[in-house]
Design a protein around this motif. Structure first.
Motif, PDB file in Angstrom:
ATOM      1  N   ARG A  57       0.835  -1.203   0.000  1.00  0.00           N
ATOM      2  CA  ARG A  57       0.000   0.000   0.000  1.00  0.00           C
ATOM      3  C   ARG A  57       0.867   1.249   0.000  1.00  0.00           C
ATOM      4  O   ARG A  57       1.771   1.402   0.820  1.00  0.00           O
ATOM      5  CB  ARG A  57      -0.939   0.019   1.209  1.00  0.00           C
ATOM      6  N   PRO A  69      -5.394   5.767  -0.993  1.00  0.00           N
ATOM      7  CA  PRO A  69      -4.600   4.536  -0.883  1.00  0.00           C
ATOM      8  C   PRO A  69      -4.581   3.781  -2.201  1.00  0.00           C
ATOM      9  O   PRO A  69      -5.605   3.642  -2.876  1.00  0.00           O
ATOM     10  CB  PRO A  69      -5.339   3.745   0.203  1.00  0.00           C
ATOM     11  N   GLY A  71      -3.116   0.101  -3.871  1.00  0.00           N
ATOM     12  CA  GLY A  71      -2.550  -1.207  -3.579  1.00  0.00           C
ATOM     13  C   GLY A  71      -1.791  -1.761  -4.781  1.00  0.00           C
ATOM     14  O   GLY A  71      -2.345  -1.841  -5.876  1.00  0.00           O
ATOM     15  N   PHE A 168      -2.838  -6.055   3.337  1.00  0.00           N
ATOM     16  CA  PHE A 168      -1.904  -5.089   2.761  1.00  0.00           C
ATOM     17  C   PHE A 168      -0.782  -4.793   3.756  1.00  0.00           C
ATOM     18  O   PHE A 168      -0.907  -5.022   4.969  1.00  0.00           O
ATOM     19  CB  PHE A 168      -2.622  -3.791   2.371  1.00  0.00           C
ATOM     20  N   GLU A 170       1.995  -1.685   4.662  1.00  0.00           N
ATOM     21  CA  GLU A 170       2.504  -0.329   4.464  1.00  0.00           C
ATOM     22  C   GLU A 170       3.953  -0.271   4.905  1.00  0.00           C
ATOM     23  O   GLU A 170       4.434  -1.136   5.647  1.00  0.00           O
ATOM     24  CB  GLU A 170       1.666   0.672   5.263  1.00  0.00           C
ATOM     25  N   SER A 178      -7.564  -7.187   5.317  1.00  0.00           N
ATOM     26  CA  SER A 178      -8.519  -6.423   4.508  1.00  0.00           C
ATOM     27  C   SER A 178      -9.873  -7.117   4.619  1.00  0.00           C
ATOM     28  O   SER A 178     -10.184  -8.026   3.859  1.00  0.00           O
ATOM     29  CB  SER A 178      -8.059  -6.341   3.050  1.00  0.00           C
ATOM     30  N   PRO A 183      -8.750  -3.346  -3.258  1.00  0.00           N
ATOM     31  CA  PRO A 183      -7.669  -2.359  -3.406  1.00  0.00           C
ATOM     32  C   PRO A 183      -7.562  -1.804  -4.814  1.00  0.00           C
ATOM     33  O   PRO A 183      -7.573  -2.554  -5.794  1.00  0.00           O
ATOM     34  CB  PRO A 183      -6.416  -3.156  -3.028  1.00  0.00           C
TER      35      PRO A 183
END
Length: 409
Positions: A57, A69, A71, A168, A170, A178, A183
């Motif tokens: 992400r 955001p 993905g 996801f 980061e 999720s 995404p």
């Protein structure tokens, strides 16, 4: 599982390019061994050892200061998702409605904008709506239930569910689940979004059978055009109820009623959709009657300036700066040429020239021996020689009818 289908999907993924996912595998690393890559991937699918990985992400800035955001799936996941799209898209293209334009083959934003202008001229009452955080609020159980209407193979449904539940990661943060949403950034996401809104909105609108109203949708943005204000208010209540049934809501800040009738013309008689501004413009032979003009919105013009400012860095050579400015300008014009934007194009040429002048100033004036303005002015003329407006096409629908061409941006 067919390696030939996966090879076709891989070719499309490589053509689209893109950043690597969480595993760091890049497109360049498999470009020279495509057949080996797809054979290994097909073997994983047959042995049922393939498992989707979490998406990486990242956040991209929005014009309102917030961040969107995005993905980024791994290369393997993108290939499998693209293969699913190749199989599922022909099935759903037979089901999707003609007023749905987003992310569909043979349909474009320019064609969608032309349809909006034509319908607005005929009906004049507009509901300009936007769904709040659509891609983040798609409910997985409802989406899979919708897919079961056309897909009976449980392995395909399980694979799609695995992609939705992959989670996801980061930067500098652990894996996060999720539980809802799809995404943005994967090849499968646009198709799933269209399936969700087809059953959640489009099909219901058709079932309501409101004869004096028209729905036009591009992804999660849509407008409803009707002949009377009463119809618009009635449809608004129906849409709110329909979206609530699938866990969605309208964004109040971006949902408004617009009266585009001639006798009620005011400063509020306009709305923005797909980067275009739709507004009333008087006929030359009768100033009391108005038609629906579409031009690049103020936000789109500002985005052009911002994009040029970010691209024209002082470390670029002349050739690089000229090429970047030309590409950005031609891309912007090509998108908005199907409009009534002649005057806007001539005005925005000045924006491009100002940004190239800014590039020269930053490159040659901020040094110990700055170049004189007289010389910079000559250089600017050389840099802007190829920057000129392109010819607009006012009536895209008529143009397509005459030439039988399909425009895709």
């Amino acid at each position: 599982m067919d390696p030939y289908l996966l090879a076709e999907a891989l070719d499309l993924v490589i053509k689209n390019d893109g950043a690597p996912g969480v595993d760091g595998v890049t497109i360049d690393s498999v470009d020279s061994r495509r057949w080996e890559f797809v054979r290994n991937l097909a073997a994983e699918m047959k042995e049922k050892s393939f498992q989707p990985q979490a998406v990486r992400r990242v956040y991209i800035p929005k014009s309102d200061g917030r961040e969107r955001p995005l993905g980024i799936p791994t290369l393997k996941d993108r290939v499998i998702q693209r293969a699913l799209v190749l199989i599922m898209e022909p099935i759903y293209e037979l089901k999707f409605k003609e007023f749905s334009y987003g992310f569909r083959p043979g349909k474009s934003a320019a064609e969608c904008a032309a349809s909006v202008a034509d319908a607005t001229f005929r009906h004049r009452h507009v509901l300009d709506a936007d769904i709040e955080s659509f891609f983040d609020k798609v409910q997985h159980r409802k989406l899979i239930g919708m897919l079961k209407n056309e897909i009976v193979d449980p392995r395909v449904l399980q694979l799609i569910t695995a992609f939705l539940k992959a989670g996801f990661i980061e930067r500098l943060k652990p894996w996060q689940p999720s539980n809802e949403g799809t995404p943005q950034g994967g090849p499968l996401s646009p198709l799933l979004a269209n399936v969700y809104l087809h059953y959640g909105l489009d099909q219901k609108f058709v079932d309501w059978n409101i004869k004096d109203a028209k729905l036009i949708r591009y992804a999660d943005d849509f407008v409803v055009i009707a002949k009377t204000k009463a119809s618009i208010l009635f449809i608004l209540k129906l849409i709110q109820r329909a979206l609530e049934e699938v866990g969605l809501n309208l964004k109040k800040a971006k949902t408004r009623l617009v009266n585009m009738q001639n006798r009620y013309r005011s400063h509020e008689s306009h709305f923005n959709f797909l980067g275009f501004k739709f507004h009333l413009r008087a006929f030359k032979d009768n100033p009391k009657r108005f038609w629906i003009a579409r031009q690049p919105s103020e936000k789109s013009r500002k985005n052009l300036q911002t994009k040029l400012k970010e691209a024209l860095l002082p470390n670029l050579s002349w050739a690089q700066a000229r090429l970047k400015a030309q590409q950005i300008w031609e891309g912007w014009c090509e998108y908005f040429r199907y409009s009534n934007a002649n005057r806007v194009f001539y005005g925005q040429v000045k924006t491009v020239k100002r940004q190239l002048a800014r590039y020269l100033r930053r490159k040659y004036r901020h040094q110990r021996r700055p170049v004189s303005w007289k010389i910079l002015k000559k250089w600017l003329q050389s840099l802007t020689r190829g920057i000129r407006p392109i010819r607009v096409i006012n009536d895209l629908v008529r143009q397509r009818t005459k030439s039988n061409l399909k425009f895709d941006f």
